[in-house]
Every structure is written in structure tokens, then in C-alpha cells.
Motif scaffolding. Sequence first.
Motif, PDB file in Angstrom:
ATOM      1  N   SER A   1       0.822  -1.211   0.000  1.00 45.63           N
ATOM      2  CA  SER A   1       0.000   0.000   0.000  1.00 45.63           C
ATOM      3  C   SER A   1       0.862   1.268   0.000  1.00 45.63           C
ATOM      4  O   SER A   1       2.087   1.195   0.146  1.00 45.63           O
ATOM      5  N   PRO A   2       0.233   2.448  -0.116  1.00 45.67           N
ATOM      6  CA  PRO A   2       0.994   3.712  -0.062  1.00 45.67           C
ATOM      7  C   PRO A   2       1.752   3.933   1.242  1.00 45.67           C
ATOM      8  O   PRO A   2       2.657   4.765   1.295  1.00 45.67           O
TER       9      PRO A   2
ATOM     10  N   LYS B   1      -6.751   5.297   4.081  1.00 45.79           N
ATOM     11  CA  LYS B   1      -6.474   5.434   2.654  1.00 45.79           C
ATOM     12  C   LYS B   1      -5.791   4.182   2.112  1.00 45.79           C
ATOM     13  O   LYS B   1      -6.107   3.701   1.020  1.00 45.79           O
ATOM     14  N   ALA B   2      -4.854   3.647   2.902  1.00 41.93           N
ATOM     15  CA  ALA B   2      -4.130   2.443   2.471  1.00 41.93           C
ATOM     16  C   ALA B   2      -5.067   1.245   2.365  1.00 41.93           C
ATOM     17  O   ALA B   2      -5.011   0.479   1.396  1.00 41.93           O
TER      18      ALA B   2
ATOM     19  N   LYS C   1      -8.210   1.290   1.827  1.00 42.00           N
ATOM     20  CA  LYS C   1      -9.071   1.503   0.657  1.00 42.00           C
ATOM     21  C   LYS C   1      -8.384   1.010  -0.621  1.00 42.00           C
ATOM     22  O   LYS C   1      -8.999   0.380  -1.483  1.00 42.00           O
ATOM     23  N   LYS C   2      -7.081   1.284  -0.726  1.00 48.89           N
ATOM     24  CA  LYS C   2      -6.314   0.816  -1.888  1.00 48.89           C
ATOM     25  C   LYS C   2      -6.208  -0.712  -1.893  1.00 48.89           C
ATOM     26  O   LYS C   2      -6.216  -1.347  -2.954  1.00 48.89           O
ATOM     27  N   MET C   3      -6.108  -1.289  -0.699  1.00 44.35           N
ATOM     28  CA  MET C   3      -5.983  -2.744  -0.593  1.00 44.35           C
ATOM     29  C   MET C   3      -7.212  -3.465  -1.122  1.00 44.35           C
ATOM     30  O   MET C   3      -7.131  -4.597  -1.579  1.00 44.35           O
ATOM     31  N   ARG C   4      -8.371  -2.799  -1.025  1.00 41.07           N
ATOM     32  CA  ARG C   4      -9.620  -3.476  -1.391  1.00 41.07           C
ATOM     33  C   ARG C   4      -9.596  -3.956  -2.839  1.00 41.07           C
ATOM     34  O   ARG C   4     -10.040  -5.062  -3.147  1.00 41.07           O
ATOM     35  N   GLY C   5      -9.065  -3.128  -3.739  1.00 37.19           N
ATOM     36  CA  GLY C   5      -8.985  -3.531  -5.140  1.00 37.19           C
ATOM     37  C   GLY C   5      -8.057  -4.718  -5.334  1.00 37.19           C
ATOM     38  O   GLY C   5      -8.371  -5.651  -6.091  1.00 37.19           O
TER      39      GLY C   5
ATOM     40  N   SER D   1       7.767  -3.319  -1.831  1.00 29.80           N
ATOM     41  CA  SER D   1       6.402  -3.573  -2.295  1.00 29.80           C
ATOM     42  C   SER D   1       6.349  -4.800  -3.190  1.00 29.80           C
ATOM     43  O   SER D   1       5.387  -5.584  -3.138  1.00 29.80           O
TER      44      SER D   1
END
Length: 198
Positions: free
Chosen positions: A53-54, A101-102, A104-108, A155
Motif C-alpha cells: 500500500s501507499p 487510505k491504504a 481503501k487501496k488494498m480493497r482492489g 512492495s
Amino acid sequence: MTAQSGHQPVGDIVDRLEDVVQRDNISLRDLFEEFGESSFLPALMVPSLLVVSPLSGIPLFSSACGLTIAFISAQMLFSRKHLWLPDFLMKMKIDGPKARKAVKKMRGVGAWIDRHSRNRLSVFVARPVRKWLQLLCLLCGLAMPFLEIVPFSSSLLGGAVTLLATSMLARDGLFALLGSIAIVAAGVLVPMGVMGVI
């Protein structure tokens, strides 16, 4: 078993993380306590997803995730029944808004993995091979603190650990192969990045 049949192991982990990160300040202890001390594979996926994640851009965050992955993998390798992590890692704080926020990105990422993972090529996740997969996760975790200076390298290894953990959760041998290939790619690309070739 596929995501279409209702089983979404990575999505379930992200859902539970999302509940925890609603607080203003979160520690790694808060994240791991959500899964319990005997849930090794979900616990392994937490730092591997976080480092993809970010949040990986935060100084020393990748190192902390790498050490966490190493501790969890080592205990899986030696078949411990209960997970233990040192206090210096468990006390590490994560800013609430950044964590949300991180996640949320993980969900995809989680949705993609769940859609494509299923029980197949089980020979690559059978018990003797699982120890090899756990060893690969351990080596990835140990390498991350040394790769802070190489952008995106942690990453890449975190993604590999996520694939390997998914392979063990979903008994998906294809994901075990993909995770292994990602580690080989990192072994080639990271030294090239250090030398300035790429």
C-alpha cells in the motif's frame, strides 16, 4: 473454491482491517489483535498487504513490515501454535487517515486476488512444499530492511508474500508459483536498481 462461491479470504481480511483503522491512531498490536494469536496466515497477510500500500513510502515502515513478516513466517516454519511478536513492532503507530487510505487501496488488490484464486495445482501447496513457501516468506521479510533505499522493492516482495500467503489460504498452487516467480524477479531487478541499470 472461488470468490464467486462466497469465499473471499483476502476481502475478509481487508474488511476486518477496515474496522480497526477507523480510530485516529492505530498500532500494529491493534491490527493483529483483530485476528487472534493462532491466525498465522491472516496475520502474515496484514504486513504484506500494508507494504504493498501507499504506507510503504513512510520511512522505516517497510522495514517494520519486513521484520513482522519474518517473525510470523519463522514461527509458521517451526509450527508454533500461538503467534508472538516483539513489543517494539507491536507498539509501532500508524496515522489513522493514512491507514484508512491504504486499506481503501488494498480493497482492489484483495478483490482481484479473491476473484482469481481457487483450489488448484494442490501439489504446490502440499505440506512438504508449504514449509518451502514459509521459508520464502521468511527470506522476503528479512530482505526488506535492507531494501529501504531501493524504491518499490519492498512492495514487490510484499506482493510476493501476499501471493504465497493466498496460495496457502486458498490451496492455490498457481499463486504459489506466481509468488515464487515474483521473488525471482525481485532477485534480478533489485540488484539492477542498486547498480543504476534500471
